[in-house]
Design a protein around this motif. Structure first.
Motif, PDB file in Angstrom:
ATOM      1  N   VAL A   4       0.917  -1.037  -0.123  1.00 39.81           N
ATOM      2  CA  VAL A   4      -0.023  -0.055   0.066  1.00 39.81           C
ATOM      3  C   VAL A   4       0.961   1.301   0.089  1.00 39.81           C
ATOM      4  O   VAL A   4       0.658   2.295  -0.764  1.00 39.81           O
ATOM      5  CB  VAL A   4      -0.859  -0.042   1.108  1.00 39.81           C
ATOM      6  N   THR A   5       1.877   1.214   0.719  1.00 37.03           N
ATOM      7  CA  THR A   5       2.772   2.123   0.970  1.00 37.03           C
ATOM      8  C   THR A   5       3.627   2.484  -0.428  1.00 37.03           C
ATOM      9  O   THR A   5       3.579   3.639  -1.015  1.00 37.03           O
ATOM     10  CB  THR A   5       3.898   2.190   2.068  1.00 37.03           C
ATOM     11  N   ARG A   6       3.933   1.236  -0.736  1.00 34.94           N
ATOM     12  CA  ARG A   6       4.668   1.449  -2.059  1.00 34.94           C
ATOM     13  C   ARG A   6       3.814   1.963  -3.513  1.00 34.94           C
ATOM     14  O   ARG A   6       4.106   2.769  -4.025  1.00 34.94           O
ATOM     15  CB  ARG A   6       5.210  -0.053  -2.558  1.00 34.94           C
ATOM     16  N   ALA A   7       2.598   1.688  -3.317  1.00 37.08           N
ATOM     17  CA  ALA A   7       1.790   2.038  -4.500  1.00 37.08           C
ATOM     18  C   ALA A   7       1.460   3.601  -4.420  1.00 37.08           C
ATOM     19  O   ALA A   7       1.440   4.362  -5.113  1.00 37.08           O
ATOM     20  CB  ALA A   7       0.484   1.370  -4.338  1.00 37.08           C
ATOM     21  N   LEU A   8       1.498   4.117  -3.050  1.00 39.41           N
ATOM     22  CA  LEU A   8       1.295   5.447  -2.989  1.00 39.41           C
ATOM     23  C   LEU A   8       2.215   6.162  -3.345  1.00 39.41           C
ATOM     24  O   LEU A   8       2.411   7.352  -3.741  1.00 39.41           O
ATOM     25  CB  LEU A   8       0.766   5.838  -1.443  1.00 39.41           C
ATOM     26  N   GLU A   9       3.532   5.889  -2.877  1.00 38.09           N
ATOM     27  CA  GLU A   9       4.715   6.433  -3.220  1.00 38.09           C
ATOM     28  C   GLU A   9       5.012   6.383  -4.815  1.00 38.09           C
ATOM     29  O   GLU A   9       5.419   7.416  -5.425  1.00 38.09           O
ATOM     30  CB  GLU A   9       6.000   5.771  -2.636  1.00 38.09           C
ATOM     31  N   LEU A  10       4.793   5.433  -5.372  1.00 38.79           N
ATOM     32  CA  LEU A  10       4.712   5.288  -6.841  1.00 38.79           C
ATOM     33  C   LEU A  10       3.906   6.332  -7.611  1.00 38.79           C
ATOM     34  O   LEU A  10       4.278   7.005  -8.578  1.00 38.79           O
ATOM     35  CB  LEU A  10       4.441   3.954  -7.605  1.00 38.79           C
ATOM     36  N   ALA A  11       2.514   6.481  -7.088  1.00 42.12           N
ATOM     37  CA  ALA A  11       1.647   7.297  -7.546  1.00 42.12           C
ATOM     38  C   ALA A  11       2.262   8.774  -7.434  1.00 42.12           C
ATOM     39  O   ALA A  11       2.238   9.796  -8.230  1.00 42.12           O
ATOM     40  CB  ALA A  11       0.276   7.361  -6.766  1.00 42.12           C
ATOM     41  N   GLN A  12       2.673   8.910  -6.178  1.00 40.20           N
ATOM     42  CA  GLN A  12       3.364  10.368  -6.021  1.00 40.20           C
ATOM     43  C   GLN A  12       4.647  10.760  -6.917  1.00 40.20           C
ATOM     44  O   GLN A  12       4.646  11.988  -7.344  1.00 40.20           O
ATOM     45  CB  GLN A  12       3.871  10.357  -4.470  1.00 40.20           C
ATOM     46  N   GLN A  13       5.470   9.656  -6.992  1.00 33.76           N
ATOM     47  CA  GLN A  13       6.585   9.915  -7.792  1.00 33.76           C
ATOM     48  C   GLN A  13       6.027   9.930  -9.526  1.00 33.76           C
ATOM     49  O   GLN A  13       7.020  10.983 -10.309  1.00 33.76           O
ATOM     50  CB  GLN A  13       7.648   8.526  -7.689  1.00 33.76           C
ATOM     51  N   ALA A  14       4.935   9.603  -9.812  1.00 32.53           N
ATOM     52  CA  ALA A  14       4.700   9.743 -11.178  1.00 32.53           C
ATOM     53  C   ALA A  14       3.890  11.025 -11.294  1.00 32.53           C
ATOM     54  O   ALA A  14       3.783  11.460 -12.341  1.00 32.53           O
ATOM     55  CB  ALA A  14       3.555   8.665 -11.595  1.00 32.53           C
ATOM     56  N   GLY A  15       3.613  11.761 -10.433  1.00 30.60           N
ATOM     57  CA  GLY A  15       3.225  13.170 -10.313  1.00 30.60           C
ATOM     58  C   GLY A  15       1.735  13.155 -10.208  1.00 30.60           C
ATOM     59  O   GLY A  15       0.791  14.126 -10.656  1.00 30.60           O
ATOM     60  N   ILE A  16       0.996  12.009  -9.823  1.00 34.73           N
ATOM     61  CA  ILE A  16      -0.463  11.865  -9.316  1.00 34.73           C
ATOM     62  C   ILE A  16      -0.821  12.631  -8.327  1.00 34.73           C
ATOM     63  O   ILE A  16      -0.440  12.208  -7.041  1.00 34.73           O
ATOM     64  CB  ILE A  16      -0.987  10.604  -9.400  1.00 34.73           C
ATOM     65  N   ALA A  17      -1.435  13.654  -8.198  1.00 34.43           N
ATOM     66  CA  ALA A  17      -1.395  14.653  -7.063  1.00 34.43           C
ATOM     67  C   ALA A  17      -2.285  14.092  -5.966  1.00 34.43           C
ATOM     68  O   ALA A  17      -2.198  14.400  -4.883  1.00 34.43           O
ATOM     69  CB  ALA A  17      -1.767  16.062  -7.865  1.00 34.43           C
ATOM     70  N   ARG A  18      -3.395  13.414  -6.167  1.00 33.83           N
ATOM     71  CA  ARG A  18      -4.283  13.126  -5.325  1.00 33.83           C
ATOM     72  C   ARG A  18      -4.284  11.779  -5.193  1.00 33.83           C
ATOM     73  O   ARG A  18      -4.656  10.821  -5.936  1.00 33.83           O
ATOM     74  CB  ARG A  18      -5.878  13.679  -5.829  1.00 33.83           C
ATOM     75  N   ARG A  19      -4.500  11.337  -3.862  1.00 35.14           N
ATOM     76  CA  ARG A  19      -4.119   9.975  -3.357  1.00 35.14           C
ATOM     77  C   ARG A  19      -5.107   9.631  -2.296  1.00 35.14           C
ATOM     78  O   ARG A  19      -5.177  10.223  -1.268  1.00 35.14           O
ATOM     79  CB  ARG A  19      -2.875   9.565  -3.241  1.00 35.14           C
ATOM     80  N   SER A  20      -5.655   8.393  -2.199  1.00 37.19           N
ATOM     81  CA  SER A  20      -6.738   8.105  -1.315  1.00 37.19           C
ATOM     82  C   SER A  20      -6.383   6.484  -0.901  1.00 37.19           C
ATOM     83  O   SER A  20      -6.123   5.795  -1.593  1.00 37.19           O
ATOM     84  CB  SER A  20      -8.103   8.254  -1.989  1.00 37.19           C
TER      85      SER A  20
END
Length: 435
Positions: free
Chosen positions: A175-191
């Motif tokens: 879960v942590t890894r998926a959120l970090e990958l989203a952040q690194q890709a520039g996806i601003a909003r995460r839930s």
């Protein structure tokens, strides 16, 4: 009504046409259903399956054909675009779709609906729901490049024992890894999504899950949390196991305490409840696609089993992949549908009461009473509102009706009470008219 503006519904009394556009308002939301699944979770009642056949490319072929038809109905001539459009991709394990097919699909959406960086011309929300075990850096980069600006990760729990009960097999660390990958890709909003009330779960276990979620919020910029009570849906493996006695459902009092403490803990951390199960850091962090559902806006739907709401009509695309693909091909882009409900103004009133009471913003009292007056049940609804206000469940002003914190614990029962008042008053009016 021409073929390009309607779909055909086959019923007992022959065929009828369902409009895909309301001439007075555009459909600005789109739901897409991807049915392929990594593993069928025991609590899930969505249409999904573990597919051993290579049908992904054919699925995307047919999905693009359906989307090309729907795109013409995503707006209306002369109607200004609202502040925010929404798109969401749900279903089974969306990330099981091959990366090259995701690229194709996102390009198609960009071309047809102006969802990506090349075509975006107005503010919008584009969400993809993600399973943590199948997310890769490549896929997150493809999502971001294709216009996705919000991801929702299905964590459900950080406790491996409770994940096993739910038949979820991901490593909580992913879960942590998926959120970090989203952040690194520039996806601003995460839930993330969490579930409480799991058999065998204690208050301490739930506190630990909230602790992990809030730690992620601090470290990964998480701006939204969904916390759902486990629901035993009909025809799911979870319900069958409960009925067999494989486990015992959690005590109602414990589940209530879990929910109450969730509201308190998240508020202290800066997450405001805007719907019974949903919490956001700010108004802009709320899931605007789901708000479109709860506020009774219109939405289009693509893919097998996807549900739509247009011009007062509700329907669901047929929930069988092969039948859906064959039907879309035969019709040149329109899905065979099922569970069609034609416009019914009284049903719409009941639905507005039910969904509006789930929102902390509540209901517009003048709009609800004006709607109810058309069916001679405004006085009955107002009486029920005053009863619930007297018991401390409902806060009423001339402008808004909102459930109180205590009332939100009983939202379903209060909504049912309002709907019963609507039906009783309407039936009494009809009977009076026959005298």
């Amino acid at each position: 009504m021409s073929e390009t503006t309607a779909i055909t519904v086959k019923g007992q009394r022959g065929n009828s046409l369902v409009p895909l556009s309301d001439p007075h308002a555009p459909a600005r939301s789109l739901y897409i259903h991807v049915p392929f699944c990594f593993h069928k979770c025991h609590y899930c009642d969505f249409y999904s399956f573990v597919d051993t056949q290579d049908r992904q490319q054919l699925f995307v072929d047919r999905l693009e054909l359906e989307l090309s038809r729907l795109a013409a109905h995503a707006g209306a001539p002369g109607i200004p675009a609202p502040e925010r459009d929404t798109r969401i991709v749900g279903g089974g394990t969306r990330s099981l779709l091959r990366p090259d097919l995701w690229q194709r699909l996102l390009r198609t959406l960009d071309d047809l609906f102006r969802t990506g960086p090349r075509g975006r011309s107005r503010a919008m929300e584009f969400t993809i729901e993600c399973n943590p075990e199948t997310i890769t850096p490549e896929l997150m980069a493809i999502y971001a490049d294709g216009g996705v600006n919000r991801v929702s990760v299905g964590a459900q729990s950080f406790n491996e024992r409770h994940l096993k009960t739910l038949e979820r097999w991901h490593d909580p660390a992913n879960v942590t890894r998926a959120l970090e990958l989203a952040q690194q890709a520039g996806i601003a909003r995460r839930s993330i999504d969490l579930i409480f009330g799991i058999p065998g779960q204690t208050l301490a276990d739930w506190h630990a899950d909230l602790d992990r979620a809030l730690a992620l919020a601090a470290s990964s910029g998480l701006d939204h949390l969904s916390c759902y009570a486990l629901t035993y849906e009909p025809n799911t493996a979870m319900t069958a196991r409960l009925q067999r006695g494989d486990f015992t459902a959690i005590d109602d009092d414990i589940e209530t305490r879990m929910y109450e403490e969730t509201v308190i803990r998240l508020a202290e951390a800066g997450f405001s409840r805007y719907e019974i199960s949903n919490f956001a850091r700010s108004d802009s962090s709320a899931c605007h696609h789901n708000l479109a559902y709860w506020r009774h806006h219109q939405w289009l739907a693509a893919g097998p089993s996807a549900s739509a709401f247009i011009a007062g009509h509700r329907w669901k695309n047929i929930p069988r992949l092969t039948d859906w693909m064959e039907g879309v091909e035969r019709s040149g882009g329109y899905s065979p549908i099922t569970d069609h409900e034609p416009p019914d103004d009284l049903r719409l009133l009941a639905e507005r009461l039910m969904t509006g009471l789930r929102l902390t913003e509540g209901l517009s009292a003048p709009e609800i009473l004006a709607h109810a007056q058309r069916h001679n049940c405004d006085a009955a609804i107002l009486r029920r509102a005053r009863v619930h206000a007297d018991t401390g469940m409902l806060a009423i002003t001339p402008d808004r009706w909102k459930l109180t914190d205590r009332g939100l614990l009983f939202a379903d029962g209060i909504a049912s009470d309002f709907m019963q008042a609507v039906n009783d008053a309407h039936a009494a009016g009809k009977n009076k008219g026959r005298v």
